[in-house]
Design a protein around this motif. Structure first.
Motif, short mmCIF file in Angstrom:
data_model
loop_
_atom_site.label_atom_id
_atom_site.label_comp_id
_atom_site.label_asym_id
_atom_site.label_seq_id
_atom_site.Cartn_x
_atom_site.Cartn_y
_atom_site.Cartn_z
N TYR A 57 46.05 45.69 30.91
CA TYR A 57 46.88 45.62 32.12
C TYR A 57 46.13 44.76 33.13
CZ TYR A 57 43.54 49.39 32.73
OH TYR A 57 42.38 50.11 32.74
N TRP A 58 46.85 44.13 34.03
CA TRP A 58 46.21 43.24 35.00
C TRP A 58 47.17 42.98 36.16
CZ3 TRP A 58 47.81 42.04 30.13
CH2 TRP A 58 48.87 41.15 30.01
N ALA A 59 46.61 42.51 37.25
CA ALA A 59 47.41 42.22 38.44
C ALA A 59 48.07 40.86 38.29
CB ALA A 59 46.53 42.25 39.68
N GLU A 60 49.35 40.82 38.62
CA GLU A 60 50.11 39.56 38.66
C GLU A 60 50.82 39.47 40.00
OE1 GLU A 60 52.79 39.23 35.39
OE2 GLU A 60 51.26 38.45 34.02
N GLY A 61 50.18 38.82 40.93
CA GLY A 61 50.77 38.73 42.26
C GLY A 61 50.80 40.08 42.93
N ASP A 62 52.00 40.55 43.26
CA ASP A 62 52.15 41.84 43.94
C ASP A 62 52.56 42.96 42.99
OD1 ASP A 62 54.63 40.90 43.37
OD2 ASP A 62 55.51 41.29 45.35
N ARG A 63 52.34 42.77 41.69
CA ARG A 63 52.67 43.83 40.73
C ARG A 63 51.59 43.91 39.65
NH1 ARG A 63 55.15 42.75 35.83
NH2 ARG A 63 55.30 40.54 35.29
N VAL A 64 51.64 44.99 38.84
CA VAL A 64 50.70 45.17 37.74
C VAL A 64 51.45 45.03 36.43
CG1 VAL A 64 49.06 46.74 36.63
CG2 VAL A 64 49.28 46.74 39.12
N ASN A 65 50.92 44.20 35.55
CA ASN A 65 51.53 43.97 34.24
C ASN A 65 50.95 44.98 33.24
OD1 ASN A 65 52.33 43.02 31.70
ND2 ASN A 65 52.34 40.89 32.39
N PHE A 66 51.80 45.90 32.77
CA PHE A 66 51.38 46.92 31.80
C PHE A 66 51.92 46.61 30.40
CE2 PHE A 66 50.99 49.47 35.71
CZ PHE A 66 49.74 50.03 35.50
N SER A 67 52.21 45.35 30.13
CA SER A 67 52.87 45.02 28.86
C SER A 67 51.99 45.26 27.64
CB SER A 67 53.32 43.55 28.88
OG SER A 67 52.21 42.68 29.04
N ASN A 93 38.19 48.32 29.10
CA ASN A 93 38.93 48.69 30.31
C ASN A 93 38.32 48.05 31.55
OD1 ASN A 93 41.25 50.76 30.42
ND2 ASN A 93 39.99 51.50 28.73
N LEU A 94 37.00 48.02 31.60
CA LEU A 94 36.32 47.43 32.76
C LEU A 94 36.57 45.93 32.84
CD1 LEU A 94 32.92 49.37 32.58
CD2 LEU A 94 34.77 49.72 34.23
N LEU A 95 36.72 45.28 31.68
CA LEU A 95 36.90 43.83 31.65
C LEU A 95 38.37 43.40 31.68
CD1 LEU A 95 34.23 42.91 28.93
CD2 LEU A 95 34.01 42.73 31.42
N THR A 96 39.28 44.36 31.55
CA THR A 96 40.70 44.01 31.40
C THR A 96 41.30 43.26 32.59
OG1 THR A 96 42.79 44.88 30.57
CG2 THR A 96 41.71 46.18 32.28
N PRO A 97 40.84 43.46 33.85
CA PRO A 97 41.43 42.66 34.94
C PRO A 97 41.20 41.16 34.78
CG PRO A 97 40.29 44.58 35.82
CD PRO A 97 39.92 44.48 34.38
N TRP A 98 40.11 40.79 34.12
CA TRP A 98 39.78 39.37 33.95
C TRP A 98 40.22 38.83 32.59
CZ3 TRP A 98 36.33 43.04 35.81
CH2 TRP A 98 36.08 42.96 37.18
N LEU A 99 40.13 39.69 31.54
CA LEU A 99 40.49 39.24 30.20
C LEU A 99 41.94 39.53 29.84
CD1 LEU A 99 37.28 40.34 28.21
CD2 LEU A 99 37.77 38.15 29.31
N HIS A 100 42.63 40.29 30.68
CA HIS A 100 44.05 40.64 30.46
C HIS A 100 44.24 41.33 29.10
CE1 HIS A 100 45.56 37.38 33.51
NE2 HIS A 100 44.66 38.21 34.02
N LEU A 101 43.39 42.33 28.83
CA LEU A 101 43.45 43.03 27.55
C LEU A 101 44.55 44.08 27.52
CD1 LEU A 101 39.61 43.52 26.99
CD2 LEU A 101 41.09 41.84 25.90
N ILE A 131 44.26 47.38 43.89
CA ILE A 131 43.87 48.80 43.93
C ILE A 131 44.59 49.57 42.83
CG2 ILE A 131 43.81 50.89 45.34
CD1 ILE A 131 41.94 48.69 46.28
N ALA A 132 45.84 49.22 42.56
CA ALA A 132 46.60 49.89 41.49
C ALA A 132 45.92 49.69 40.13
CB ALA A 132 48.03 49.37 41.46
N VAL A 133 45.37 48.49 39.92
CA VAL A 133 44.64 48.23 38.67
C VAL A 133 43.38 49.10 38.60
CG1 VAL A 133 43.25 46.51 37.45
CG2 VAL A 133 45.51 45.90 38.30
N LEU A 134 42.67 49.24 39.73
CA LEU A 134 41.48 50.10 39.75
C LEU A 134 41.84 51.55 39.44
CD1 LEU A 134 39.57 48.72 42.88
CD2 LEU A 134 38.97 48.42 40.47
#
Length: 383
Positions: free
Chosen positions: A130-140, A120-128, A68-71
């Motif tokens: 930010y994306w979810a990593e377990g119980d956190r969001v990677n904003f690197s 942005n719409l594809l970033t959860p799958w392509l990791h462009l 949800i945080a990624v959304l």
């Protein structure tokens, strides 16, 4: 909620309230121009930025989970893209409304932002970004999104500023400059936010930029004569004073007054008089548009106009004078026709200030007007 997050949300809510006030003023305005409609869209898109930014701060990963945080991050960044796109449309609409609504214009202004939105719409799958990593969001990699967005903005701003050099309207040039430099302050604070998390720096910077645009637009509205669409006296004195202070070579001031304008009002009515004034203003804009430096045009009052031209030769200003006299004389509105008396004064160091400058040109205009009346009386007596 932590104290930092609380301050973050309070500042965002404050920004939203300011935007609501601006939106109410724009919607209540009697001006229903395309520029106003784009302003409404731009304000709404920026409100979405603040709302999604606040939601992302309230509903953290610990509360709603990483997915949800990624959304919520997607909603924020997509809102930011749409707000930036509305700024680009507003910027180029201020310069060239017709081009903005062409297919080519719409494609150029919207396609870069649509590409970023798709990413942005594809970033959860392509990791462009930010994306979810377990119980956190990677904003690197979210800095890539910021660089892309501001990169497009700076390209558009550079193009607009380059085109703005050819703009003849002094106040319009200032408005374009203000709108074009909109991304500068947010870009600086966006870079700061990459290193100092938890501060709504982009939101505050955007609000400051929007307020500056709004105030500049208000200044433009009060400085343009509503009938003739040229400058009124509001900025004339300031403009002439600046030109005198610069001591530029080839600085000329031209005072123009319609001959027997009262006769047109009395014989054909004030509506025809208004049409005549609008026609003369259109002639002045057209004639000055091909002159070096794009001379400053203002309605001084009644049927009197002033043109200030700098950096030109005497032969050029005389050609402008002849062009105006000829084009005014072919006015198609009435049988009476139109003619204009012109007083031309070149600046020299004996001129004390802008009032003295105008008075010298005004005296020459009055002398020409009296000479025309004397000639007509002589011709009438001979006939």
């Amino acid at each position: 909620m932590e104290k930092t997050s609380l301050i973050f949300c309070e500042l965002n809510i404050f920004c939203i309230l300011i935007l609501v006030m601006l939106l109410r003023r724009v919607l209540s305005s009697s001006n229903k121009s395309g520029r106003n409609r784009i302003s409404v869209v731009m304000l709404l898109m920026h409100m979405c930025v603040y709302i999604t930014n606040t939601l992302g701060e309230v509903f953290t990963v610990d509360i709603v989970g990483a997915e949800i945080a990624v959304l919520l991050s997607q909603a924020f960044y997509i809102s930011l893209c749409l707000a930036t796109c509305s700024w680009a449309v507003y910027l180029f609409y201020c310069q060239d409304p017709d081009w903005t609504w062409t297919r080519r214009g719409q494609f150029i202004l919207t396609s870069p932002f649509l590409i970023v939105i798709i990413c942005n719409l594809l970033t959860p799958w392509l990791h462009l970004f930010y994306w979810a990593e377990g119980d956190r969001v990677n904003f690197s990699r979210d800095w890539i999104h910021i660089v892309l967005l501001f990169g497009v903005q700076f390209i558009y701003a550079g193009i607009a500023l380059w085109r703005n050099q050819m703009e003849s309207d002094y106040v319009q040039r200032r408005l374009i400059r203000v709108v074009a430099i909109y991304p500068v302050f947010p870009a600086i604070l966006a870079l700061v936010s990459l290193f100092i998390r938890g501060l709504p720096s982009i939101s505050i910077a955007n609000l400051v930029a929007i307020l500056e645009i709004y105030l500049s637009r208000q200044e433009l509205q009060v400085s343009i004569d509503p009938l003739t669409k040229v400058n009124n006296r509001t900025h004339l004195a300031d403009y002439i004073s600046r030109k005198i202070a610069e001591h530029e070579d080839g600085l000329y001031l031209m005072v123009l007054d319609l001959d027997d304008f009262k006769l047109i009002n009395d014989r054909y009515g004030h509506l025809e008089g208004d049409r005549a004034l609008a026609y003369v203003a259109a002639v002045l804009r057209s004639a000055c548009s091909v002159m070096p430096g794009r001379p400053f045009i203002a309605r001084y009052g009644g049927d009197e106009f002033i043109i200030v031209a700098d950096g030109i030769e005497e032969v050029q200003i005389e050609r402008l004078r002849s062009n105006i006299e000829h084009r005014v004389s072919v006015y198609p509105g009435t049988e009476h026709g139109l003619s204009v008396s012109i007083g031309l004064q070149r600046f020299d160091h004996s001129i004390r200030d802008q009032k003295h400058f105008i008075s010298l040109a005004d005296e020459k205009m009055y002398t020409e007007k009296q000479a025309k009346k004397s000639t007509r009386r002589t011709q009438k007596a001979e006939s």
